[in-house]
Design an enzyme around this catalytic site. Structure first.
Site, PDB file in Angstrom:
ATOM      1  N   HIS A  57       4.665   1.315  18.105  1.00  0.00           N
ATOM      2  CA  HIS A  57       3.939   0.409  19.005  1.00  0.00           C
ATOM      3  C   HIS A  57       4.591   0.274  20.385  1.00  0.00           C
ATOM      4  CE1 HIS A  57       1.047  -0.461  16.050  1.00  0.00           C
ATOM      5  NE2 HIS A  57       1.578  -1.531  15.488  1.00  0.00           N
TER       6      HIS A  57
ATOM      7  N   GLU B 276      -7.296  -2.015  14.277  1.00  0.00           N
ATOM      8  CA  GLU B 276      -6.693  -1.430  15.474  1.00  0.00           C
ATOM      9  C   GLU B 276      -7.444  -0.157  15.866  1.00  0.00           C
ATOM     10  OE1 GLU B 276      -2.339  -1.130  14.700  1.00  0.00           O
ATOM     11  OE2 GLU B 276      -2.880  -2.327  12.926  1.00  0.00           O
TER      12      GLU B 276
ATOM     13  N   HIS C 160      -4.038  -5.691  19.001  1.00  0.00           N
ATOM     14  CA  HIS C 160      -3.460  -5.932  17.675  1.00  0.00           C
ATOM     15  C   HIS C 160      -3.782  -7.339  17.161  1.00  0.00           C
ATOM     16  CE1 HIS C 160      -0.568  -5.334  14.395  1.00  0.00           C
ATOM     17  NE2 HIS C 160      -0.438  -4.081  14.799  1.00  0.00           N
TER      18      HIS C 160
END
Length: 339
Positions: free
Chosen positions: A101, A302, A171
């Site tokens: 991420h 996502e 997210h």
């Protein structure tokens, strides 16, 4: 982090609320976080339907990317390295041996500038310097949140001055029960996908494509999230008796619904994949607006390109050239069923 630095960061925090009849959306310039979404159930009760905190410190201390823009690359990059035009770039290691991420300090932990703010539109901008978390190139990201009736659209546009990978996502953790009254195991989810990407024990895609038929990963006609918790399928067991899997999309809406109160959200996107994550790794040592955090308290949808695409030759190319503009767009449309 010193007390003085913390005070400066709190001062920099700006909270902005988008409003339309029947919906309120609070967004922060820290991480581009969608901090709260409040919509009605079938009885007209306006309640929160996502996970989020009230203070910046809680996000910094506990947040597993609640509501944030994730980048430069969402998901895992294997062994925290990639090759671009013959040069190997080591990236920040923050998930075992992998990069996750965007690294140790990704977009989710960065303050954005505000370009425009109205009752139905918020435009944020972020400059990410060359070398951030190991990535090449200076990147400028524009994130635009547009509220149209009960539909919230997030658009992200980015440019670079060097060839670099970009694969962003939002997210947000969803829980349609209202103010976290229940977990998400009884939520009903439809994903119009016949193919998923299997993942290994480290949750990195193996590079294969598999048919969902006959597995607890078949959401084409809808199923409860609970079906994974009660399954002994090796894929869902490996994800903590839940889901942390990418599904290939067909262009049709994803639909999440709480049957008990009628709330639903439909998700449409220009991205080729959605990663369903059912919060199986949520910790239990903090509270979310008075509710104890725990696994399966929220789930993520996502939307993005395949994880680890930069290292998988059979996955789509996520490298962006200096003369290109990266574009990501996802719409969340809310409603209620009467029965």
């Amino acid at each position: 982090m010193t007390k003085q630095t913390q005070l400066i960061q709190e001062t920099d925090l700006i909270r902005h609320t988008l409003t339309q009849p029947g919906i309120e959306v609070e967004i922060w310039n820290y991480g581009g976080i969608i901090n709260d979404i409040r919509v009605a159930d079938r009885d007209g009760r306006i309640e929160s339907v996502i996970l989020g905190f009230d203070t910046l410190k809680e996000y910094q201390d506990h947040s597993p990317y609640f509501g944030a823009i994730v980048g430069r690359v969402a998901g895992r990059i294997g062994q925290a390295q990639m090759e671009v035009e013959g040069t190997v770039y080591p990236l920040a290691v923050n998930d075992g041996t992998h990069h996750l991420h965007g690294g140790i300090k990704g977009f989710d932990q960065t303050f954005f500038d505000i370009v425009e703010a109205t009752t139905d539109r918020l435009h944020l901008r972020l400059f990410s310097p060359d070398g951030t978390e190991g990535y090449p190139g200076n990147v400028t990201l524009d994130a635009i949140y547009q509220l149209d009736g009960l539909a919230l659209t997030l658009m992200m546009h980015a440019t670079t001055d060097q060839k670099t990978p970009l694969n962003l996502t939002n997210h947000t953790y969803w829980n349609l029960s209202g103010n976290l009254k229940r977990d998400i195991l009884d939520h009903h989810l439809t994903i119009p996908s016949k193919t998923y990407l299997p993942v290994g024990e480290d949750l990195l895609p193996t590079g294969e494509l598999r048919d969902v038929t006959g597995t607890p990963l078949d959401f084409r006609t809808g199923r409860q999230i609970r079906s994974s918790a009660e399954s002994d399928h090796p894929e869902t067991v490996a994800a903590g008796h839940g889901y942390d899997h990418p599904f290939l999309l067909s262009g049709q809406p994803i639909r999440l619904e709480d049957m008990s109160n009628g709330r639903y959200v439909e998700v449409t996107t220009n991205q080729p994949v959605v990663i369903l994550y059912t919060g199986t790794q949520l910790e239990t040592d903090y509270e979310i607006r008075g509710v104890g955090a725990r696994p399966s308290l929220g789930l993520c949808l996502e939307t993005q390109v395949h994880p680890n695409a930069v290292n998988e030759p059979n996955f789509p190319d996520i490298l962006v050239e200096p003369d290109q503009t990266y574009h990501w767009e996802t719409t969340y449309r809310f409603g209620v069923n009467s029965v």
